[in-house]
Enzyme design. Structure first.
Site, PDB file in Angstrom:
ATOM      1  CG  ASN A 134      -1.506   1.351   1.528  1.00  0.00           C
ATOM      2  OD1 ASN A 134      -2.405   1.824   0.832  1.00  0.00           O
ATOM      3  ND2 ASN A 134      -0.976   2.027   2.555  1.00  0.00           N
ATOM      4  CE1 TYR A 145       1.031   7.729  -7.252  1.00  0.00           C
ATOM      5  CE2 TYR A 145      -0.780   8.356  -8.689  1.00  0.00           C
ATOM      6  CZ  TYR A 145      -0.316   7.706  -7.561  1.00  0.00           C
ATOM      7  OH  TYR A 145      -1.204   7.031  -6.746  1.00  0.00           O
ATOM      8  CB  VAL A 187      -8.627   7.915  -1.585  1.00  0.00           C
ATOM      9  CG1 VAL A 187      -9.233   7.336  -0.313  1.00  0.00           C
ATOM     10  CG2 VAL A 187      -8.639   6.895  -2.712  1.00  0.00           C
TER      11      VAL A 187
HETATM   12  N1  LIG Z   1      -5.312   9.213  -2.001  1.00  0.00           N
HETATM   13  C1  LIG Z   1      -5.578   9.003  -3.279  1.00  0.00           C
HETATM   14  O1  LIG Z   1      -6.271   9.800  -3.929  1.00  0.00           O
HETATM   15  C2  LIG Z   1      -5.040   7.774  -3.969  1.00  0.00           C
HETATM   16  C3  LIG Z   1      -5.556   7.482  -5.222  1.00  0.00           C
HETATM   17  C4  LIG Z   1      -5.100   6.354  -5.892  1.00  0.00           C
HETATM   18  C5  LIG Z   1      -4.137   5.556  -5.320  1.00  0.00           C
HETATM   19  N2  LIG Z   1      -3.640   5.861  -4.098  1.00  0.00           N
HETATM   20  C6  LIG Z   1      -2.596   4.988  -3.549  1.00  0.00           C
HETATM   21  O2  LIG Z   1      -2.983   4.548  -2.266  1.00  0.00           O
HETATM   22  C7  LIG Z   1      -1.819   4.207  -1.503  1.00  0.00           C
HETATM   23  C8  LIG Z   1      -1.954   4.805  -0.116  1.00  0.00           C
HETATM   24  O3  LIG Z   1      -2.048   6.210  -0.236  1.00  0.00           O
HETATM   25  P1  LIG Z   1      -2.921   7.123   0.737  1.00  0.00           P
HETATM   26  O4  LIG Z   1      -3.898   7.838  -0.087  1.00  0.00           O
HETATM   27  O5  LIG Z   1      -3.371   6.351   1.899  1.00  0.00           O
HETATM   28  O6  LIG Z   1      -1.780   8.190   1.118  1.00  0.00           O
HETATM   29  P2  LIG Z   1      -1.226   8.715   2.527  1.00  0.00           P
HETATM   30  O7  LIG Z   1      -2.353   9.064   3.425  1.00  0.00           O
HETATM   31  O8  LIG Z   1      -0.246   9.767   2.144  1.00  0.00           O
HETATM   32  O9  LIG Z   1      -0.481   7.440   3.119  1.00  0.00           O
HETATM   33  C9  LIG Z   1       0.661   6.928   2.496  1.00  0.00           C
HETATM   34  C10 LIG Z   1       1.295   5.886   3.391  1.00  0.00           C
HETATM   35  O10 LIG Z   1       2.481   5.403   2.735  1.00  0.00           O
HETATM   36  C11 LIG Z   1       3.560   5.547   3.638  1.00  0.00           C
HETATM   37  N3  LIG Z   1       4.821   5.832   2.938  1.00  0.00           N
HETATM   38  C12 LIG Z   1       5.050   6.717   1.963  1.00  0.00           C
HETATM   39  N4  LIG Z   1       6.341   6.708   1.632  1.00  0.00           N
HETATM   40  C13 LIG Z   1       6.948   5.797   2.442  1.00  0.00           C
HETATM   41  C14 LIG Z   1       8.279   5.343   2.597  1.00  0.00           C
HETATM   42  N5  LIG Z   1       9.294   5.818   1.864  1.00  0.00           N
HETATM   43  N6  LIG Z   1       8.515   4.396   3.520  1.00  0.00           N
HETATM   44  C15 LIG Z   1       7.506   3.910   4.293  1.00  0.00           C
HETATM   45  N7  LIG Z   1       6.244   4.289   4.191  1.00  0.00           N
HETATM   46  C16 LIG Z   1       5.961   5.240   3.271  1.00  0.00           C
HETATM   47  C17 LIG Z   1       3.193   6.717   4.545  1.00  0.00           C
HETATM   48  O11 LIG Z   1       3.866   6.602   5.779  1.00  0.00           O
HETATM   49  P3  LIG Z   1       4.933   7.663   6.332  1.00  0.00           P
HETATM   50  O12 LIG Z   1       4.595   9.004   5.796  1.00  0.00           O
HETATM   51  O13 LIG Z   1       4.811   7.512   7.813  1.00  0.00           O
HETATM   52  O14 LIG Z   1       6.252   7.159   5.826  1.00  0.00           O
HETATM   53  C18 LIG Z   1       1.698   6.472   4.736  1.00  0.00           C
HETATM   54  O15 LIG Z   1       1.477   5.540   5.755  1.00  0.00           O
HETATM   55  C19 LIG Z   1      -0.625   4.727  -2.309  1.00  0.00           C
HETATM   56  O16 LIG Z   1       0.001   3.644  -2.949  1.00  0.00           O
HETATM   57  C20 LIG Z   1      -1.260   5.658  -3.335  1.00  0.00           C
HETATM   58  O17 LIG Z   1      -0.501   5.730  -4.519  1.00  0.00           O
HETATM   59  C21 LIG Z   1      -4.057   6.964  -3.404  1.00  0.00           C
END
Ligand SMILES: NC(=O)c1ccc[n+]([C@@H]2O[C@H](COP(=O)([O-])OP(=O)(O)OC[C@H]3O[C@@H](n4cnc5c(N)ncnc54)[C@H](OP(=O)(O)O)[C@@H]3O)[C@@H](O)[C@H]2O)c1
Length: 258
Positions: free
Chosen positions: A90, A159, A194
């Site tokens: 994730n 991205y 999201v």
């Molecule tokens: N939000 C959207 O609109 C959306 C849409 C499509 C897909 N997604 C995908 O959904 C997934 C989760 O995103 P989210 O929306 O939940 O974003 P988020 O709230 O920013 O959470 C991202 C998570 O990934 C962790 N992370 C990022 N870089 C990291 C690193 N180098 N090492 C360890 N952990 C890391 C962050 O933890 P730390 O900051 O504590 O490191 C956090 O727990 C991602 O793969 C994203 O591409 C999101």
């Protein structure tokens, strides 16, 4: 979820957003979960919030850009739980300002290492552990994006590259598993917008870039998906009977145009 009670899941990026909501759902449902992130304070808060739930939660600080950290996370998984049944890849990052013509190499590298390379490493190590434990009905969930299915957005094309790569990785993995007669299932879940901290992070790392990207309005003013909508999709995929492989789930907010 009944058949997963007492079994072990690893969810990367549980300190925020989708990962955090999923960790809570899994622990509530009686799974033993290991999750990670770079923000130790947020992981500690999550531990407190999960106290008293049926399952068990272990957290570890891990930077997905650092292979030694990932190795340490798997060492912890082995010592705490000794097996792996569900892996959710994730953790991911985006950068709206990392366009093809003017993006910073450091932003491209962060996305490539976090969204692609770390997923490949975790998958290889996860399947290795599943095999050692003779687990033939595991599940690997990759959190992709609508940006891995079509070209859209104003500048976040790098991205998209990483999420298109993840789509290819998911199908390649499924075929390699089948060729070795392993029945571990593989699912790609691809959301549109999201409501998480993801888009704040994507705006940029300094105030000037953030202001510039805000003016470009890279995120539309619509009702976004909630993290629980993605959790529901994961529960559907892992909850399907063992002979059913849910391969691709694409989901947009109803108001999202592209
Ligand atoms: N939000 C959207 O609109 C959306 C849409 C499509 C897909 N997604 C995908 O959904 C997934 C989760 O995103 P989210 O929306 O939940 O974003 P988020 O709230 O920013 O959470 C991202 C998570 O990934 C962790 N992370 C990022 N870089 C990291 C690193 N180098 N090492 C360890 N952990 C890391 C962050 O933890 P730390 O900051 O504590 O490191 C956090 O727990 C991602 O793969 C994203 O591409 C999101």
């Amino acid at each position: 979820m009944d058949r997963w009670v007492g079994r072990v899941a690893m969810v990367t990026g549980g300190s925020g957003g989708i990962g955090r909501a999923l960790v809570k759902k899994f622990v509530q449902s009686g799974l033993k979960v290991l999750t990670c992130g770079r923000s130790v304070d947020k992981l500690k808060t999550l531990e407190v919030e999960c106290e008293g739930m049926t399952g068990k939660l272990v957290t570890i600080r891990c930077d997905m850009q650092n292979e030694a950290d990932i190795a340490e996370m798997f060492t912890k998984l082995r010592s705490e739980f000794g097996r792996l049944d569900i892996l959710v890849n994730n953790a991911g990052v985006g950068s709206d300002s990392a366009s093809m013509l003017s993006g910073e190499t450091s932003d491209w590298r962060e996305m490539l290492e976090t969204n692609v390379l770390a997923v490949a490493i975790c998958t290889r190590e996860g399947v290795k552990l599943m095999r050692e434990c003779d687990i033939n009905d595991g599940h690997i969930i990759n959190i992709g994006s609508m940006s891995g299915h079509r070209i859209a957005g104003k500048s976040g094309h790098f991205y998209s590259i990483t999420k298109f790569a993840l789509k290819e990785m998911t199908e390649g993995l499924r075929r390699e598993l089948r060729e070795t007669k392993n029945q571990t299932r593989v699912t790609l879940i691809s959301p549109g917008y999201v409501s998480t901290g993801f888009h704040d992070y994507s705006l940029g790392k300094d105030n000037e870039t953030r202001d510039r990207m805000r003016k470009l309005k890279t995120v539309p003013d619509i009702q976004q998906l909630e993290t629980d909508d993605i959790v529901d999709a994961v529960v559907y995929a892992v909850g399907a009977p063992p002979h059913v492989q849910i391969h691709d789930i694409l989901m947009r907010p109803t108001e999202q145009v592209v």
